[in-house]
Design a protein around this motif. Structure first.
Motif, PDB file in Angstrom:
ATOM      1  N   LEU A  58      16.174  42.557  30.245  1.00  0.00           N
ATOM      2  CA  LEU A  58      15.748  41.179  29.991  1.00  0.00           C
ATOM      3  C   LEU A  58      15.627  40.911  28.495  1.00  0.00           C
ATOM      4  CD1 LEU A  58      13.209  40.612  32.905  1.00  0.00           C
ATOM      5  CD2 LEU A  58      15.549  39.727  32.689  1.00  0.00           C
ATOM      6  N   HIS A  59      15.146  41.882  27.750  1.00  0.00           N
ATOM      7  CA  HIS A  59      15.109  41.718  26.292  1.00  0.00           C
ATOM      8  C   HIS A  59      16.526  41.591  25.726  1.00  0.00           C
ATOM      9  CE1 HIS A  59      10.922  41.780  25.205  1.00  0.00           C
ATOM     10  NE2 HIS A  59      10.698  42.897  25.874  1.00  0.00           N
ATOM     11  N   LEU A  60      17.466  42.393  26.241  1.00  0.00           N
ATOM     12  CA  LEU A  60      18.855  42.297  25.779  1.00  0.00           C
ATOM     13  C   LEU A  60      19.430  40.909  26.058  1.00  0.00           C
ATOM     14  CD1 LEU A  60      20.484  45.696  26.837  1.00  0.00           C
ATOM     15  CD2 LEU A  60      19.639  45.020  24.569  1.00  0.00           C
ATOM     16  N   LEU A  61      18.961  40.283  27.129  1.00  0.00           N
ATOM     17  CA  LEU A  61      19.446  38.955  27.506  1.00  0.00           C
ATOM     18  C   LEU A  61      18.721  37.836  26.756  1.00  0.00           C
ATOM     19  CD1 LEU A  61      19.836  39.624  31.314  1.00  0.00           C
ATOM     20  CD2 LEU A  61      21.696  39.180  29.671  1.00  0.00           C
ATOM     21  N   GLY A  62      17.805  38.202  25.863  1.00  0.00           N
ATOM     22  CA  GLY A  62      17.147  37.203  25.023  1.00  0.00           C
ATOM     23  C   GLY A  62      15.749  36.805  25.445  1.00  0.00           C
ATOM     24  N   PHE A  63      15.242  37.371  26.522  1.00  0.00           N
ATOM     25  CA  PHE A  63      13.865  37.079  26.933  1.00  0.00           C
ATOM     26  C   PHE A  63      12.897  37.784  25.993  1.00  0.00           C
ATOM     27  CE2 PHE A  63      16.191  36.335  30.844  1.00  0.00           C
ATOM     28  CZ  PHE A  63      15.531  35.281  31.436  1.00  0.00           C
ATOM     29  N   ASP A  64      11.735  37.167  25.764  1.00  0.00           N
ATOM     30  CA  ASP A  64      10.715  37.777  24.914  1.00  0.00           C
ATOM     31  C   ASP A  64       9.335  37.342  25.392  1.00  0.00           C
ATOM     32  OD1 ASP A  64       9.036  38.819  22.983  1.00  0.00           O
ATOM     33  OD2 ASP A  64      10.185  38.044  21.290  1.00  0.00           O
ATOM     34  N   HIS A  65       8.672  38.210  26.143  1.00  0.00           N
ATOM     35  CA  HIS A  65       7.363  37.903  26.739  1.00  0.00           C
ATOM     36  C   HIS A  65       6.281  37.671  25.695  1.00  0.00           C
ATOM     37  CE1 HIS A  65       6.083  42.097  26.012  1.00  0.00           C
ATOM     38  NE2 HIS A  65       7.349  42.373  26.294  1.00  0.00           N
ATOM     39  N   GLU A  66       6.503  38.094  24.459  1.00  0.00           N
ATOM     40  CA  GLU A  66       5.489  37.908  23.428  1.00  0.00           C
ATOM     41  C   GLU A  66       5.465  36.487  22.885  1.00  0.00           C
ATOM     42  OE1 GLU A  66       5.582  40.989  20.480  1.00  0.00           O
ATOM     43  OE2 GLU A  66       5.570  42.560  21.991  1.00  0.00           O
ATOM     44  N   VAL A  67       6.548  35.738  23.085  1.00  0.00           N
ATOM     45  CA  VAL A  67       6.596  34.375  22.543  1.00  0.00           C
ATOM     46  C   VAL A  67       6.983  33.311  23.568  1.00  0.00           C
ATOM     47  CG1 VAL A  67       7.074  35.158  20.181  1.00  0.00           C
ATOM     48  CG2 VAL A  67       8.977  34.627  21.717  1.00  0.00           C
ATOM     49  N   ASP A  68       7.478  33.724  24.740  1.00  0.00           N
ATOM     50  CA  ASP A  68       7.901  32.709  25.709  1.00  0.00           C
ATOM     51  C   ASP A  68       6.705  32.152  26.483  1.00  0.00           C
ATOM     52  OD1 ASP A  68       7.289  34.421  27.844  1.00  0.00           O
ATOM     53  OD2 ASP A  68       9.369  34.897  28.300  1.00  0.00           O
ATOM     54  N   GLU A  69       6.983  31.259  27.365  1.00  0.00           N
ATOM     55  CA  GLU A  69       5.918  30.618  28.159  1.00  0.00           C
ATOM     56  C   GLU A  69       5.919  31.138  29.596  1.00  0.00           C
ATOM     57  OE1 GLU A  69       6.743  26.473  27.585  1.00  0.00           O
ATOM     58  OE2 GLU A  69       5.979  26.511  25.534  1.00  0.00           O
ATOM     59  N   GLY A  70       6.163  32.428  29.750  1.00  0.00           N
ATOM     60  CA  GLY A  70       6.125  33.053  31.058  1.00  0.00           C
ATOM     61  C   GLY A  70       7.481  33.218  31.727  1.00  0.00           C
ATOM     62  N   GLN A  71       8.564  32.843  31.039  1.00  0.00           N
ATOM     63  CA  GLN A  71       9.892  32.955  31.635  1.00  0.00           C
ATOM     64  C   GLN A  71      10.260  34.415  31.917  1.00  0.00           C
ATOM     65  OE1 GLN A  71       9.139  31.139  28.912  1.00  0.00           O
ATOM     66  NE2 GLN A  71      10.158  29.153  29.002  1.00  0.00           N
ATOM     67  N   MET A  72       9.967  35.306  30.987  1.00  0.00           N
ATOM     68  CA  MET A  72      10.310  36.715  31.198  1.00  0.00           C
ATOM     69  C   MET A  72       9.474  37.294  32.338  1.00  0.00           C
ATOM     70  SD  MET A  72      10.670  39.803  28.482  1.00  0.00           S
ATOM     71  CE  MET A  72      11.131  41.451  29.009  1.00  0.00           C
ATOM     72  N   ARG A  73       8.221  36.956  32.378  1.00  0.00           N
ATOM     73  CA  ARG A  73       7.334  37.425  33.448  1.00  0.00           C
ATOM     74  C   ARG A  73       7.874  36.980  34.812  1.00  0.00           C
ATOM     75  NH1 ARG A  73       2.834  35.710  31.566  1.00  0.00           N
ATOM     76  NH2 ARG A  73       1.965  37.708  31.025  1.00  0.00           N
ATOM     77  N   ALA A  74       8.285  35.730  34.896  1.00  0.00           N
ATOM     78  CA  ALA A  74       8.801  35.193  36.158  1.00  0.00           C
ATOM     79  C   ALA A  74      10.102  35.891  36.558  1.00  0.00           C
ATOM     80  CB  ALA A  74       9.011  33.686  36.049  1.00  0.00           C
ATOM     81  N   LYS A  75      10.996  36.095  35.613  1.00  0.00           N
ATOM     82  CA  LYS A  75      12.276  36.755  35.902  1.00  0.00           C
ATOM     83  C   LYS A  75      12.049  38.204  36.294  1.00  0.00           C
ATOM     84  CE  LYS A  75      16.735  36.684  36.179  1.00  0.00           C
ATOM     85  NZ  LYS A  75      17.407  35.927  37.227  1.00  0.00           N
ATOM     86  N   GLU A  76      11.143  38.875  35.622  1.00  0.00           N
ATOM     87  CA  GLU A  76      10.825  40.260  35.952  1.00  0.00           C
ATOM     88  C   GLU A  76      10.250  40.351  37.367  1.00  0.00           C
ATOM     89  OE1 GLU A  76       7.838  42.934  33.760  1.00  0.00           O
ATOM     90  OE2 GLU A  76       9.664  43.118  32.570  1.00  0.00           O
ATOM     91  N   GLN A  77       9.364  39.436  37.704  1.00  0.00           N
ATOM     92  CA  GLN A  77       8.768  39.410  39.038  1.00  0.00           C
ATOM     93  C   GLN A  77       9.837  39.188  40.102  1.00  0.00           C
ATOM     94  OE1 GLN A  77       5.577  40.150  39.775  1.00  0.00           O
ATOM     95  NE2 GLN A  77       6.123  40.029  41.928  1.00  0.00           N
ATOM     96  N   GLU A  78      10.739  38.264  39.837  1.00  0.00           N
ATOM     97  CA  GLU A  78      11.838  37.988  40.769  1.00  0.00           C
ATOM     98  C   GLU A  78      12.680  39.255  41.007  1.00  0.00           C
ATOM     99  OE1 GLU A  78      16.134  35.930  40.122  1.00  0.00           O
ATOM    100  OE2 GLU A  78      14.416  34.728  39.482  1.00  0.00           O
TER     101      GLU A  78
END
Length: 141
Positions: free
Chosen positions: A105-125
């Protein structure tokens, strides 16, 4: 420690293919090597569980070339895998899979330290899809 036969490469390949058609380099290291990489790349003088390095090319044409099939590199610390799997009472294979998803997910541009929960949601999915235990982000909340 973790034996080679405890790493389910086929499962990791399924995760990778679900996320991207591009190739991902996967490197396994121990605490000592991870601390060195973390210090050199992030100026953080301690070990960590997973690091991701997106493919960056100085030649724009190569970076944008659809024939270039490298997404980036993921480095996973097997000493930390052992500790977390033992602590959280799940398999080392599950822990490696969770770290691999996180790194992808980090390679795809997600960043849980600055996003608004998008990475958390994708990881959960993804952990629900692959029937894995609690995600890296969620267990740190």
């Amino acid at each position: 420690m973790i034996c080679e036969d405890e790493i389910n490469y086929e499962f990791l390949e399924k995760i990778a293919k679900k996320l991207s058609p591009k190739d991902i380099e996967l490197v396994f290291v121990d605490d000592v090597k991870m601390k060195i990489i973390n210090k050199e790349q992030r100026n953080i003088d301690k070990t960590t569980d997973v690091l991701s390095f997106p493919f960056v090319c100085e030649f724009q044409a190569l970076a944008l070339d659809p024939q270039n099939s490298l997404l980036g590199s993921i480095v996973i610390n097997l000493d930390e895998v052992h500790r977390k799997a033992t602590q959280l009472k799940h398999s080392k294979e599950d822990e490696i899979s969770l770290l691999f998803i996180h790194g992808c997910l980090h390679l795809l541009g997600f960043d849980h330290e600055v996003d608004e929960g998008q990475m958390r949601a994708k990881e959960q999915e993804l952990i629900e899809f692959f029937k894995l235990p609690k995600s890296l982000i969620l267990r740190n909340d």
